[in-house]
Design a protein around this motif. Structure first.
Motif, short mmCIF file in Angstrom:
data_model
loop_
_atom_site.label_atom_id
_atom_site.label_comp_id
_atom_site.label_asym_id
_atom_site.label_seq_id
_atom_site.Cartn_x
_atom_site.Cartn_y
_atom_site.Cartn_z
N UNK A 243 0.86 -1.19 0.00
CA UNK A 243 0.00 0.00 0.00
C UNK A 243 0.90 1.24 0.00
N UNK A 244 0.59 2.23 -0.86
CA UNK A 244 1.47 3.40 -0.94
C UNK A 244 1.62 4.13 0.39
N UNK A 245 0.60 4.06 1.23
CA UNK A 245 0.71 4.73 2.53
C UNK A 245 1.67 3.96 3.45
N UNK B 226 5.07 5.04 2.56
CA UNK B 226 5.38 6.36 3.12
C UNK B 226 5.68 6.26 4.62
N UNK B 227 4.96 5.40 5.33
CA UNK B 227 5.19 5.24 6.77
C UNK B 227 6.59 4.68 7.02
N UNK C 135 9.28 7.33 5.97
CA UNK C 135 9.40 8.44 6.93
C UNK C 135 10.23 8.01 8.14
N UNK D 293 -0.27 4.76 13.97
CA UNK D 293 -1.13 4.97 12.81
C UNK D 293 -2.00 3.73 12.59
N UNK E 293 3.08 16.42 6.47
CA UNK E 293 3.60 15.11 6.91
C UNK E 293 3.68 14.20 5.68
N UNK E 294 4.80 13.49 5.50
CA UNK E 294 4.95 12.66 4.30
C UNK E 294 3.85 11.61 4.15
N UNK E 295 3.31 11.15 5.28
CA UNK E 295 2.24 10.16 5.19
C UNK E 295 0.95 10.80 4.70
N UNK F 282 1.15 10.98 1.04
CA UNK F 282 0.88 9.66 0.43
C UNK F 282 -0.61 9.35 0.44
N UNK F 283 -1.30 9.74 1.50
CA UNK F 283 -2.75 9.49 1.59
C UNK F 283 -3.47 10.27 0.49
#
Lengths: 198, 198
Positions: A26-28, A31-32, A35, A179, B26-28, B31-32
């Motif tokens: 998942x793209x998120x 990113x998590x 980061x 998250x 925020x980078x996340x 991404x969202x």
């Protein structure tokens, strides 16, 4: 070999085909992890690396990273697919010669098969492997209570964020960021980014 | 001009300096929003666009996007900073001539000042602006109950995911994905990606 490892060994190729590359991520989630990785300094351990897709992704971002997994077929695949990265058969519960070695530990859905009476062993293993101030990033399945469910490979556990936060605290971690994500038709997931207390 | 708009007008430059570019994101969150944007087809509305940083970001990703905000100073800044993108002074509650016009609506922390007895107006406004099957992405502050708090600019509201999901359902949306993030020392935030029911 534990029963969990045996279950992964039996379905290793199927797992690799379905989840063995970053395309399945998942793209998120990407990113998590990115980061977190951008804040880590020092060597990084991908603990429970499976086929090694995250290990290779982090290496590609310039991190000094190695991977471990209990399933020999995953380690074999990871070594063949990502030459130049160190992969070993080892357990997150007993990381050999790793005391305070790492600046970061990624445990991405690696502790999902640990029951509530065993999760502390894995988390203390991660704490021991980290330098003070080092950061663990934990991915997991979210639920209203710590309870088992039938995961595709073998029995796994879902956790409330608060309960896992307590386990992390007991293992010597401060939680920096929590998250969660609930996608229609999929199991709720979560991540906890935490710092090993100095 | 509403009291909320007046409060933003009074502190517009301060807000622009602190939050007016994508560097503050925020980078996340990026991404969202990007993951949502990649699935949207058709024109997109950035509803409550503030200084226009997300509008410009989405335009940069190739989307046909325009921005609206109630604060004239934000719209003025957005037009000057991002020429070529259409920005207008308008309310999310009453989008003029927008019935079923958009494939996507971004309401990124744009409804945080709507009290529980008014949130439905904004959500129905978004539903009306969307084509059936179009997607709304809502960013908001998370709390254990719908309750007000002292936001930097003016009074805002935090919401439990479940409660906001009910409001969205009542406004004609199906929730596809709910995400939350709690960072140490910061207010918990969330996002809800939802589809206008056909």
């Amino acid at each position: 070999m534990t029963s969990t490892t045996a279950a992964y060994e039996a379905r290793a190729q199927e797992y690799i085909d379905a989840l063995g590359t970053m395309d399945a991520v998942h793209p998120v989630d990407r990113a998590i992890v990115d980061a977190w990785a951008d804040e880590v300094s020092g060597p990084v351990l991908d603990a429970g690396c499976g086929p090694g897709q995250w290990t290779a992704h982090l290496a590609g971002r310039g991190l000094d990273v190695r991977g471990i997994d209990l399933a020999p077929r995953f380690v074999e695949h990871a070594r063949a697919t990502h030459p130049g990265i160190r992969f070993e058969v080892a357990s997150i519960d007993e990381l050999p010669d790793a005391d305070a070695l790492f600046g970061g530990v990624l445990a991405w859905f690696s502790t999902i098969h640990h029951s509530p009476d065993r999760i502390g062993v894995a988390l203390r293993g991660c704490a021991r492997a980290l330098r003070p101030g080092g950061e663990l990033l934990l991915g997991f399945f979210v639920g209203a209570a710590p309870e088992p469910f039938d995961h595709a490979v073998t029995r796994a556990w879902r956790w409330p964020v608060a309960e896992l936060t307590r386990e992390l605290d007991a293992a010597g971690f401060d939680v920096l960021e929590a998250q969660t994500r609930e996608t229609r038709g999929a199991r709720p997931v979560g991540s906890l980014r935490c710092e090993r207390r100095v």
